[in-house]
Design an enzyme around this catalytic site. Structure first.
Site, short mmCIF file in Angstrom:
data_model
loop_
_atom_site.label_atom_id
_atom_site.label_comp_id
_atom_site.label_asym_id
_atom_site.label_seq_id
_atom_site.Cartn_x
_atom_site.Cartn_y
_atom_site.Cartn_z
N GLY A 226 -5.88 8.81 2.75
CA GLY A 226 -4.65 8.43 2.07
C GLY A 226 -4.52 8.98 0.67
CE LYS B 70 4.03 -3.61 -0.89
NZ LYS B 70 4.67 -3.51 0.42
NE ARG C 98 -4.34 15.80 8.99
CZ ARG C 98 -3.52 14.79 8.86
NH1 ARG C 98 -2.32 14.85 9.40
NH2 ARG C 98 -3.87 13.72 8.20
N GLY D 292 -4.91 5.38 7.66
CA GLY D 292 -4.81 4.10 8.38
C GLY D 292 -6.07 3.81 9.17
P1 AMP Z 1 -1.52 2.58 -1.45
O1 AMP Z 1 -0.60 3.34 -0.55
O2 AMP Z 1 -1.52 1.12 -1.23
O3 AMP Z 1 -2.90 3.19 -1.51
O4 AMP Z 1 -0.90 2.72 -2.90
C1 AMP Z 1 -0.77 3.94 -3.57
C2 AMP Z 1 0.32 3.82 -4.56
O5 AMP Z 1 0.04 2.76 -5.46
C3 AMP Z 1 0.48 5.07 -5.40
O6 AMP Z 1 1.71 5.67 -5.10
C4 AMP Z 1 0.43 4.54 -6.83
O7 AMP Z 1 1.42 5.12 -7.66
C5 AMP Z 1 0.70 3.07 -6.67
N1 AMP Z 1 0.14 2.28 -7.79
C6 AMP Z 1 -1.10 2.35 -8.27
N2 AMP Z 1 -1.25 1.53 -9.33
C7 AMP Z 1 -0.06 0.92 -9.53
C8 AMP Z 1 0.43 -0.01 -10.48
N3 AMP Z 1 -0.38 -0.50 -11.45
N4 AMP Z 1 1.70 -0.42 -10.38
C9 AMP Z 1 2.49 0.08 -9.40
N5 AMP Z 1 2.10 0.97 -8.47
C10 AMP Z 1 0.83 1.40 -8.54
#
Ligand code: AMP
Length: 398
Positions: free
Chosen positions: A352, A201, A35, A375
């Site tokens: 992210g 999620k 950064r 974000g």
């Molecule tokens: P996010 O912060 O919403 O972008 O989510 C990223 C996280 O989602 C990472 O740490 C991944 O390990 C997790 N992730 C991805 N696929 C899955 C899955 N099928 N089941 C559980 N966690 C997951």
């Protein structure tokens, strides 16, 4: 269109630059200085044009006296000085006579870094709540304001939005690039436009999916959030991560998409959320009751490669599986590779985890743009107006 560094006079001016020096630290040492490196282009440009550079940034969160010691910007001043091979003055104060004296005595062509803007959060969250007096005070230190901190653009803080209210405000080079790439992808994408969304999620990304469905030709879904869609589409998903409350929303999105929302056809399943457990690939119709989906399978990778073929704009946010565990990283690396192989497409990673995945897998140079703000880029992709961007002056149209 937003004003940029070319649209203002910089010579002899006190140029306040809001940078993003929110670097990772371990025992007071900077563990990743990307950064800081990324900010140099804007700083050097202002110096070359004869301006004085006064830098502001936040670092971490400051809620206690102890946090003040942990999150001092002093190591950043030192590192910036090493990288630029030039003295960088540092003011340990975020306001007061000493700071004002340092600003007033700053010679042309020199750099001053002001202490962590979040020191002002200790006494009533003045920075983070955009206290009007604080933004006005900092604005008095400069003649022009350059906002180069995209990572905070979705927040209304004194050091981005507050200062803008009192000074001519333009974007720095990093901010300009974010606006050009993400802004254009959302507002006027070259088509076919394919979006790929993953991550844990659905709830975090409902608005992004909705907004992208109104613009993209296809939206490919992976990661934990695919499970909620698979359930909504009538599949049994065993012990996979699921958001029961969002099944109805997932059903509605699938209906609204009219076939443009594409789901995995096979998944890698495991008995436990661990890299040391039995795993296998199954079609989505055959997920065993006692296993969970942790990655997309090979047929899905192929399906997504085909869907990406010929795309002119690609936006990717969120890993396709639990990429931190090697047994469940193939989907993410496969999709990453497929995007990297596209010759004629504008390819954008929305910050992210997908940005770290691309970096970890060695693909960071293969994309047109990797956003610096997780974000902020998500909210931008949602089609929201970001306060930090809104506060940058518009170029007057004839
Ligand atoms: P996010 O912060 O919403 O972008 O989510 C990223 C996280 O989602 C990472 O740490 C991944 O390990 C997790 N992730 C991805 N696929 C899955 C899955 N099928 N089941 C559980 N966690 C997951």
């Amino acid at each position: 269109m937003k004003k940029t560094l070319d649209d203002v006079e910089l010579k002899g001016k006190n140029v306040l630059i809001r940078a993003d020096f929110n670097v990772p630290l371990k025992d007071g040492e900077i563990t990743d200085d990307n950064r800081i490196k990324a900010a140099i282009k804007t700083i050097s440009y202002v110096l070359a044009k004869g301006g004085k550079v006064i830098l502001l940034s936040h670092l971490g969160r400051v809620k206690s006296q102890e946090d003040k010691e942990t999150y001092t910007l002093a190591p950043v001043a030192k590192r910036l000085s090493e990288l630029m091979d030039k003295e960088v003055l540092f003011s340990d104060k975020t306001r007061g006579e000493d700071l004002e004296e340092a600003v007033n005595s700053l010679p042309d062509g020199e750099i001053l870094l002001i202490q962590n803007t979040r020191y002002e959060d200790l006494d009533g969250s003045k920075e983070s709540k955009n206290d009007p007096e604080l933004g006005k005070y900092w604005a008095l230190l400069g003649d022009v304001f350059v906002n180069d901190a995209f990572g905070t653009a979705h927040r209304s803080h004194a050091s981005n939005v507050g200062i803008s209210e009192h000074l001519p405000t333009v974007s720095g080079f990093l901010m300009k690039k974010e606006i050009e790439f993400i802004g254009n992808a959302v507002d006027e994408p070259k088509t076919p436009f394919v979006a790929i969304l993953g991550g844990a999620k659905v709830s975090d990304k409902i608005s992004v999916i909705e907004n992208l469905l109104s613009k993209a030709d296809k939206v490919l879904i992976g990661g934990g959030m695919a499970n909620t869609f698979l359930k909504a589409a009538g599949h049994s998903i065993g012990t996979s991560l699921i958001e029961e409350d969002n099944i109805k929303i997932a059903e509605d999105l699938l209906e609204q998409a009219e076939g443009r929302l594409i789901l995995p056809v096979d998944v890698v399943v495991a008995k436990e959320f661990s890299n040391d457990t039995e795993f296998k690939t199954v079609d989505v119709d055959n997920i065993p009751d006692d296993m969970m989906a942790l990655d997309i399978g090979e047929k899905t990778i192929k399906l997504y490669e085909d869907a990406l073929n010929g795309a002119k704009t690609v936006v990717w946010n969120g890993p396709m599986g639990v990429f931190e565990m090697s047994n469940f990283a193939k989907g993410t690396s496969g999709v990453c590779q497929a995007i990297a192989d596209l010759d004629e497409a504008i390819t954008i990673i929305g910050g992210g985890d997908s940005a770290s995945a691309a970096q970890q897998l060695g693909f960071e140079d293969k994309f047109s743009h990797i956003s610096t703000g997780g974000g902020a880029s998500l909210e931008y992709l949602e089609g929201k107006e970001l306060p930090g961007l809104k506060a940058i002056d518009n170029v007057e149209e004839d």
